[in-house]
Write a protein that holds these residues in place. Sequence first.
Motif, PDB file in Angstrom:
ATOM      1  N   ILE A  43       0.855  -1.067   0.023  1.00  0.00           N
ATOM      2  CA  ILE A  43       0.027  -0.033  -0.012  1.00  0.00           C
ATOM      3  C   ILE A  43       0.795   1.199   0.063  1.00  0.00           C
ATOM      4  CG2 ILE A  43      -1.756   1.404   1.176  1.00  0.00           C
ATOM      5  CD1 ILE A  43      -2.730  -1.075   2.514  1.00  0.00           C
ATOM      6  N   LEU A  44       0.700   1.989  -0.961  1.00  0.00           N
ATOM      7  CA  LEU A  44       1.545   3.457  -0.950  1.00  0.00           C
ATOM      8  C   LEU A  44       0.559   4.470  -0.265  1.00  0.00           C
ATOM      9  CD1 LEU A  44       3.653   5.210  -2.029  1.00  0.00           C
ATOM     10  CD2 LEU A  44       2.530   5.485  -4.018  1.00  0.00           C
ATOM     11  N   TYR A  45       1.254   5.231   0.460  1.00  0.00           N
ATOM     12  CA  TYR A  45       0.270   6.173   1.497  1.00  0.00           C
ATOM     13  C   TYR A  45       0.994   7.408   0.597  1.00  0.00           C
ATOM     14  CZ  TYR A  45      -0.110  10.235   4.777  1.00  0.00           C
ATOM     15  OH  TYR A  45      -0.647  11.262   5.490  1.00  0.00           O
ATOM     16  N   VAL A  46       0.066   8.402   0.039  1.00  0.00           N
ATOM     17  CA  VAL A  46       0.397   9.711  -0.470  1.00  0.00           C
ATOM     18  C   VAL A  46      -0.237  10.455   0.117  1.00  0.00           C
ATOM     19  CG1 VAL A  46       0.247  10.900  -2.575  1.00  0.00           C
ATOM     20  CG2 VAL A  46       0.299   8.222  -2.819  1.00  0.00           C
ATOM     21  N   PRO A  47       0.643  11.451   0.886  1.00  0.00           N
ATOM     22  CA  PRO A  47      -0.236  12.535   1.786  1.00  0.00           C
ATOM     23  C   PRO A  47      -0.947  13.759   0.777  1.00  0.00           C
ATOM     24  CG  PRO A  47       2.016  12.123   2.380  1.00  0.00           C
ATOM     25  CD  PRO A  47       1.767  11.449   1.235  1.00  0.00           C
ATOM     26  N   LEU A  48      -1.742  14.300   1.349  1.00  0.00           N
ATOM     27  CA  LEU A  48      -2.551  15.134   0.627  1.00  0.00           C
ATOM     28  C   LEU A  48      -1.718  16.235   0.108  1.00  0.00           C
ATOM     29  CD1 LEU A  48      -4.699  17.710   2.778  1.00  0.00           C
ATOM     30  CD2 LEU A  48      -2.612  16.804   3.410  1.00  0.00           C
ATOM     31  N   PHE A  49      -1.906  16.786  -1.152  1.00  0.00           N
ATOM     32  CA  PHE A  49      -1.205  17.649  -2.088  1.00  0.00           C
ATOM     33  C   PHE A  49       0.182  17.256  -2.479  1.00  0.00           C
ATOM     34  CE2 PHE A  49      -3.640  20.994   0.514  1.00  0.00           C
ATOM     35  CZ  PHE A  49      -4.830  21.051  -0.312  1.00  0.00           C
TER      36      PHE A  49
END
Length: 263
Positions: free
Chosen positions: A228-234
């Motif tokens: 799972i890749l976590y992409v923070p907002l923006f």
Amino acid sequence: MTVLTSAELAPPQLVERIENPTVEEFQREIMPNGKPVIITGVADAWPALSRWTFDFFRSLVGDVEAEMRSSDQEEELFFGKFTATKVKLADYFEALKRGREAKASRPYLGNISFKDEGAAPFLSVLRPDFSFPRYFRDHQDFDERIWIASAGQKSTIHNDNYHNFNAQVSGVKKFILFAPEDYRYLYTERLNEGCWVSRVDGFAPNLDRFPLFTHARPFACTLTAGEILYVPLFWWHQVYAETACINVNAWIFRKGGHVFWAQ
């Protein structure tokens, strides 16, 4: 596809992998760091990894005709003339099994929300096969979506005004990511109130046309099944499918409503 081959470009920083963090560890260590991470040891236990095959999907909804994006090259949709097409799903899943033909693009069954009433008979069967941890204590709402792509599918560089957990169910995808402040090097344009996009192809940039891109500081990773890749907002991100792929993601909306990017 090779990421950032030019000698003029900064070598990408590899996205860190973290094994099965608890909610407390995510809150204490990952979220304050404000960078993308790959979470392992979570999705690899989902039933989806063994059940979700192209043959399974074909047996489930093969007779259905579905409207989907006419191209799996996102630049053609955002900067060209957007079109949609109806495709019999049995033919679509069979084409994914055969692999990409010589043509540059093909229809794309992506960005389908599990809240979509029209797709509910199909998606309700899939919903018990995965479960994202609730890493945010102020988690107010979420939108889970499925993406089923052929090899060669590619997005634009873009950002979102919400946090994103993208799980690889099958196949391999490459990601290139940039911190929010790198917008000044990405030649971004406003697509809508919640999303900005770039005409730069981060995997094969035209530096004559986009010379400021040499100042960008990329992160990169290859996502394989069960990660799972976590992409923070923006955070800016672009995706390329190395193989035919199945992904499911969760967009997380926190209390307080949407935050909007301003340049």
